[in-house]
Design a protein around this motif. Structure first.
Motif, PDB file in Angstrom:
ATOM      1  N   SER A 146       0.821  -1.214   0.000  1.00  0.00           N
ATOM      2  CA  SER A 146       0.000   0.000   0.000  1.00  0.00           C
ATOM      3  C   SER A 146       0.856   1.266   0.000  1.00  0.00           C
ATOM      4  CB  SER A 146      -0.967   0.015   1.199  1.00  0.00           C
ATOM      5  OG  SER A 146      -1.793   1.154   1.187  1.00  0.00           O
ATOM      6  N   ARG A 147       2.000   1.179  -0.665  1.00  0.00           N
ATOM      7  CA  ARG A 147       2.875   2.357  -0.789  1.00  0.00           C
ATOM      8  C   ARG A 147       3.344   2.504  -2.220  1.00  0.00           C
ATOM      9  NH1 ARG A 147       7.400   1.289   3.526  1.00  0.00           N
ATOM     10  NH2 ARG A 147       8.475   2.763   2.154  1.00  0.00           N
ATOM     11  N   ILE A 148       3.650   3.732  -2.602  1.00  0.00           N
ATOM     12  CA  ILE A 148       4.283   3.998  -3.892  1.00  0.00           C
ATOM     13  C   ILE A 148       5.759   3.649  -3.762  1.00  0.00           C
ATOM     14  CG2 ILE A 148       4.872   5.764  -5.599  1.00  0.00           C
ATOM     15  CD1 ILE A 148       2.327   7.264  -4.704  1.00  0.00           C
ATOM     16  N   VAL A 149       6.224   2.713  -4.593  1.00  0.00           N
ATOM     17  CA  VAL A 149       7.596   2.219  -4.450  1.00  0.00           C
ATOM     18  C   VAL A 149       8.472   2.568  -5.653  1.00  0.00           C
ATOM     19  CG1 VAL A 149       6.963   0.351  -2.889  1.00  0.00           C
ATOM     20  CG2 VAL A 149       6.910  -0.046  -5.376  1.00  0.00           C
ATOM     21  N   GLY A 150       7.907   3.243  -6.627  1.00  0.00           N
ATOM     22  CA  GLY A 150       8.685   3.639  -7.793  1.00  0.00           C
ATOM     23  C   GLY A 150       7.918   4.669  -8.601  1.00  0.00           C
ATOM     24  N   GLN A 151       8.615   5.311  -9.514  1.00  0.00           N
ATOM     25  CA  GLN A 151       7.968   6.339 -10.330  1.00  0.00           C
ATOM     26  C   GLN A 151       8.843   6.659 -11.525  1.00  0.00           C
ATOM     27  OE1 GLN A 151       5.875   9.645  -8.371  1.00  0.00           O
ATOM     28  NE2 GLN A 151       7.094  11.078  -9.594  1.00  0.00           N
ATOM     29  N   VAL A 152       8.221   6.866 -12.668  1.00  0.00           N
ATOM     30  CA  VAL A 152       8.941   7.371 -13.829  1.00  0.00           C
ATOM     31  C   VAL A 152       8.249   8.656 -14.279  1.00  0.00           C
ATOM     32  CG1 VAL A 152       7.612   5.831 -15.367  1.00  0.00           C
ATOM     33  CG2 VAL A 152       9.734   6.885 -16.173  1.00  0.00           C
ATOM     34  N   VAL A 202      11.624   4.605 -23.031  1.00  0.00           N
ATOM     35  CA  VAL A 202      12.558   4.216 -24.091  1.00  0.00           C
ATOM     36  C   VAL A 202      12.253   4.903 -25.413  1.00  0.00           C
ATOM     37  CG1 VAL A 202      13.131   2.003 -23.034  1.00  0.00           C
ATOM     38  CG2 VAL A 202      11.196   2.137 -24.612  1.00  0.00           C
ATOM     39  N   ARG A 203      11.069   5.484 -25.517  1.00  0.00           N
ATOM     40  CA  ARG A 203      10.749   6.223 -26.746  1.00  0.00           C
ATOM     41  C   ARG A 203       9.617   7.193 -26.462  1.00  0.00           C
ATOM     42  NH1 ARG A 203       9.083   3.996 -32.857  1.00  0.00           N
ATOM     43  NH2 ARG A 203       8.807   6.085 -33.750  1.00  0.00           N
ATOM     44  N   VAL A 204       9.693   8.343 -27.079  1.00  0.00           N
ATOM     45  CA  VAL A 204       8.610   9.324 -27.036  1.00  0.00           C
ATOM     46  C   VAL A 204       8.214   9.637 -28.477  1.00  0.00           C
ATOM     47  CG1 VAL A 204       7.897  11.639 -26.350  1.00  0.00           C
ATOM     48  CG2 VAL A 204       9.431  10.318 -24.869  1.00  0.00           C
ATOM     49  N   ILE A 205       6.933   9.460 -28.778  1.00  0.00           N
ATOM     50  CA  ILE A 205       6.414   9.773 -30.106  1.00  0.00           C
ATOM     51  C   ILE A 205       5.697  11.112 -30.012  1.00  0.00           C
ATOM     52  CG2 ILE A 205       4.942   8.980 -32.006  1.00  0.00           C
ATOM     53  CD1 ILE A 205       5.247   6.135 -30.836  1.00  0.00           C
ATOM     54  N   ARG A 235       5.618  -6.195 -22.123  1.00  0.00           N
ATOM     55  CA  ARG A 235       6.770  -5.567 -21.475  1.00  0.00           C
ATOM     56  C   ARG A 235       6.630  -4.052 -21.377  1.00  0.00           C
ATOM     57  NH1 ARG A 235      13.165  -6.501 -23.003  1.00  0.00           N
ATOM     58  NH2 ARG A 235      13.962  -4.675 -21.900  1.00  0.00           N
ATOM     59  N   TYR A 236       6.029  -3.444 -22.373  1.00  0.00           N
ATOM     60  CA  TYR A 236       6.006  -1.990 -22.467  1.00  0.00           C
ATOM     61  C   TYR A 236       4.625  -1.429 -22.161  1.00  0.00           C
ATOM     62  CZ  TYR A 236      10.356  -2.861 -24.962  1.00  0.00           C
ATOM     63  OH  TYR A 236      11.621  -3.288 -25.300  1.00  0.00           O
ATOM     64  N   LEU A 237       4.603  -0.350 -21.402  1.00  0.00           N
ATOM     65  CA  LEU A 237       3.383   0.423 -21.213  1.00  0.00           C
ATOM     66  C   LEU A 237       3.331   1.516 -22.271  1.00  0.00           C
ATOM     67  CD1 LEU A 237       3.399   0.754 -17.329  1.00  0.00           C
ATOM     68  CD2 LEU A 237       1.805  -0.617 -18.693  1.00  0.00           C
ATOM     69  N   VAL A 238       2.203   1.641 -22.919  1.00  0.00           N
ATOM     70  CA  VAL A 238       2.002   2.674 -23.941  1.00  0.00           C
ATOM     71  C   VAL A 238       1.144   3.756 -23.288  1.00  0.00           C
ATOM     72  CG1 VAL A 238       1.152   3.149 -26.259  1.00  0.00           C
ATOM     73  CG2 VAL A 238       2.134   0.898 -25.720  1.00  0.00           C
ATOM     74  N   ILE A 260       6.557   5.384 -24.548  1.00  0.00           N
ATOM     75  CA  ILE A 260       6.754   3.942 -24.483  1.00  0.00           C
ATOM     76  C   ILE A 260       7.653   3.674 -23.280  1.00  0.00           C
ATOM     77  CG2 ILE A 260       7.428   1.868 -25.704  1.00  0.00           C
ATOM     78  CD1 ILE A 260       5.160   3.505 -27.046  1.00  0.00           C
ATOM     79  N   ILE A 261       7.120   2.925 -22.315  1.00  0.00           N
ATOM     80  CA  ILE A 261       7.817   2.741 -21.038  1.00  0.00           C
ATOM     81  C   ILE A 261       8.136   1.266 -20.835  1.00  0.00           C
ATOM     82  CG2 ILE A 261       7.600   2.979 -18.532  1.00  0.00           C
ATOM     83  CD1 ILE A 261       5.841   5.399 -18.987  1.00  0.00           C
ATOM     84  N   ASP A 262       9.399   0.968 -20.635  1.00  0.00           N
ATOM     85  CA  ASP A 262       9.876  -0.396 -20.439  1.00  0.00           C
ATOM     86  C   ASP A 262       9.776  -0.757 -18.957  1.00  0.00           C
ATOM     87  OD1 ASP A 262      11.132  -2.839 -20.546  1.00  0.00           O
ATOM     88  OD2 ASP A 262      12.988  -2.107 -21.447  1.00  0.00           O
ATOM     89  N   THR A 263       9.059  -1.846 -18.655  1.00  0.00           N
ATOM     90  CA  THR A 263       8.915  -2.271 -17.262  1.00  0.00           C
ATOM     91  C   THR A 263       9.935  -3.347 -16.871  1.00  0.00           C
ATOM     92  OG1 THR A 263       7.284  -3.987 -17.789  1.00  0.00           O
ATOM     93  CG2 THR A 263       6.448  -1.765 -17.337  1.00  0.00           C
ATOM     94  N   LYS A 264      10.877  -3.631 -17.750  1.00  0.00           N
ATOM     95  CA  LYS A 264      11.954  -4.571 -17.440  1.00  0.00           C
ATOM     96  C   LYS A 264      13.279  -3.826 -17.520  1.00  0.00           C
ATOM     97  CE  LYS A 264      10.050  -9.057 -18.769  1.00  0.00           C
ATOM     98  NZ  LYS A 264      10.318 -10.264 -19.563  1.00  0.00           N
ATOM     99  N   PRO A 265      14.344  -4.313 -16.883  1.00  0.00           N
ATOM    100  CA  PRO A 265      14.419  -5.550 -16.105  1.00  0.00           C
ATOM    101  C   PRO A 265      13.882  -5.438 -14.676  1.00  0.00           C
ATOM    102  CG  PRO A 265      16.551  -4.508 -16.165  1.00  0.00           C
ATOM    103  CD  PRO A 265      15.660  -3.698 -17.059  1.00  0.00           C
ATOM    104  N   ASP A 266      13.677  -4.208 -14.196  1.00  0.00           N
ATOM    105  CA  ASP A 266      13.165  -4.035 -12.835  1.00  0.00           C
ATOM    106  C   ASP A 266      11.784  -3.396 -12.913  1.00  0.00           C
ATOM    107  OD1 ASP A 266      12.561  -3.453 -10.225  1.00  0.00           O
ATOM    108  OD2 ASP A 266      14.496  -2.519  -9.747  1.00  0.00           O
TER     109      ASP A 266
END
Length: 464
Positions: free
Chosen positions: A54-60, A120-123, A93-96, A107-113
């Motif tokens: 129940s906590r935010i543990v990461g952010q991009v 990884v890419r911005v359109i 693998r990727y969130l659009v 385009i956001i890569d959720t690997k390796p962590d």
């Protein structure tokens, strides 16, 4: 990325998906309503065995400001196993992640962590406008032959809105999806019946009618969306339009049955101009035509005008404002978010034409300001909004912000964001997980939730 074996999070059928491992992380879109700081995708720990539950543990963070992150989705999902256009070796693998206001795609890569996703890419919007002629990007669905993106406007910000495709592997914009759009002008949500070669789209409005808030004259003049559109998915051709009636405004989220043999689904209508009620409609096949039937009506609640925002004082009532719905993987329970009154309602839709209420909780609300067992900040505002269900149907997550410019029209003091979780009984019924409450950082507001490995609005299936 290609793999030698199909991604283990892909399932041929919804029955098999319901047996998937429990999610441990959720990804949540968070936006700055003041457009002074970058929006972000937050990573939330949803593993009850974890010390950071129940906590935010990461952010991009996004590289720009003012995107207004809203809806987002995966690059690939279980539809890649469909026999008509198989891509079984594509990886989830990727969130659009689109910006609704900026028309930018991330385009956001959720690997390796998975706790440390990376862009990884911005359109940029110029590329999307050039290749697809669209802007104001809204919903993402991973389809059998590519990534579908819908947009609420053309490149100039006008009607018609529509759909375009991205390549599964390169994320290149392929172009406009529609070959013959018929009478369709307004856009909002879209989804499909893969087993019946049908796409369905719904309607909101053009950017000039929502980017600075809802426009009362447009609403009262019945000029927001009120129609459903049915398309031949293979021919990319409009085949039928159904008008719900001029009093029914803002026809939003579409939730088709997960079982591909079933030709029905549900759509929510935010408000009825006659009495401020909200409604749920079932679409279904009747011979060679699609038809709709109103199956749920949720009334407005009388209220003291002194407790209402200016936009509602004259009505002396709180409208339910159904702004999201979601359907469990077994097609049994429909969850309905009432952003105005603060209710999250669970309906048993085993008979899709005769739903029965099975559970209800209240949190937030324009007047109710209902709290949560773990909340320490007193009465809560906002109300149930974006809702997501675990694949096994046992957990329901939701957040409380609708849209940056609309939030203050109904909650003038500004929304303090939160995210909560419900536990679902074996035979229905819902209750708060008293240990799951996220008091969202004040700089941002949370919107859509996506669950690790997939959820009940991310995947579609070709096998029953």
């Amino acid at each position: 990325m290609a793999t030698w074996r199909p991604d283990p999070s892909f399932y041929p059928s919804p029955r098999m998906a319901a047996k998937a491992p429990r999610e441990t992380l959720a990804y949540v879109a968070a936006f700055d309503p003041d457009r002074q700081r970058p929006d972000a995708i937050a990573v939330v720990d949803v593993d009850p065995a974890s010390a950071s539950y129940s906590r935010i543990v990461g952010q991009v963070d996004m590289p720009n400001v003012g995107d207004e992150l809203h809806h987002f989705g995966w690059n690939a999902c279980s539809s890649c196993l469909c026999p008509n256009a198989p891509h079984p070796h594509v990886e989830r693998r990727y969130l659009v992640v689109p910006g609704l206001r900026s028309s930018r795609l991330h385009i956001i890569d959720t690997k390796p962590d998975p706790r440390k996703p990376e862009i990884v890419r911005v359109i940029e919007p110029q590329e999307i406008a050039e290749r697809a002629n669209y802007s104001r990007l809204h919903t993402i669905h991973c389809g059998p032959e590519g990534i579908y993106v819908n947009a609420l406007a053309d490149r100039e910000g006008n009607a018609p809105g529509g759909i375009f495709l991205l390549d599964h592997d390169s994320f290149d914009v392929l172009g406009q999806w529609e070959m013959d759009r018929g009478p369709q002008k307004l856009a909002y949500d879209f989804w499909w019946h893969l087993g019946h070669d049908t796409m369905i789209t719904s309607e909101w409005g053009t950017p000039d009618t929502f980017e600075n808030g809802l426009v009362p004259e447009v609403l009262l003049g019945s000029r927001y969306g009120r129609r459903l559109h049915f398309w031949d998915l293979h021919k990319r051709k409009h085949v039928q339009e159904i008008d719900l009636g001029e009093e029914h405004q803002l026809v939003f989220e579409l939730r088709p049955a997960h079982d591909p043999t079933k030709a029905y689904g549900f759509v929510g209508c935010v408000i009825c101009l006659k009495d401020l009620s909200a409604s749920i409609w079932t679409w279904y096949r009747d011979g060679s035509q699609w038809v709709v039937k109103k199956v749920i009506e949720i009334p407005a609640e009388p209220a003291d005008p002194d407790l209402l925002p200016p936009v509602l004082k004259g009505f002396k009532a709180v409208p339910p404002l159904v702004t999201d719905i979601d359907l469990s993987m077994d097609d049994r329970f429909l969850y309905v978010s009432c952003w105005g009154t603060g209710d999250m309602i669970q309906y048993d839709v085993s008979d899709p034409l005769a739903p029965k209420e099975a559970g209800r909780v209240r949190i937030g609300g324009i007047v109710a300001r209902a709290t949560h067992p773990k909340a320490t900040n007193g009465a809560l505002n906002g109300g149930p909004q974006m809702v997501e269900i675990s694949r096994d149907g046992k957990r329901v997550y939701f957040t409380n912000s609708l849209y940056g410019a609309i939030d203050p029209q109904f909650y003038p003091e500004g929304i303090d964001g939160w995210m909560v979780k419900l536990d679902v009984g074996d035979n229905g019924g819902i209750a708060f997980d008293e240990n799951f409450f996220i008091d969202w950082p004040k700089s941002h507001r949370p919107h859509q939730v996506r669950l690790e490995g997939g959820d009940c609005s991310s995947d579609s299936y070709c096998y029953p």
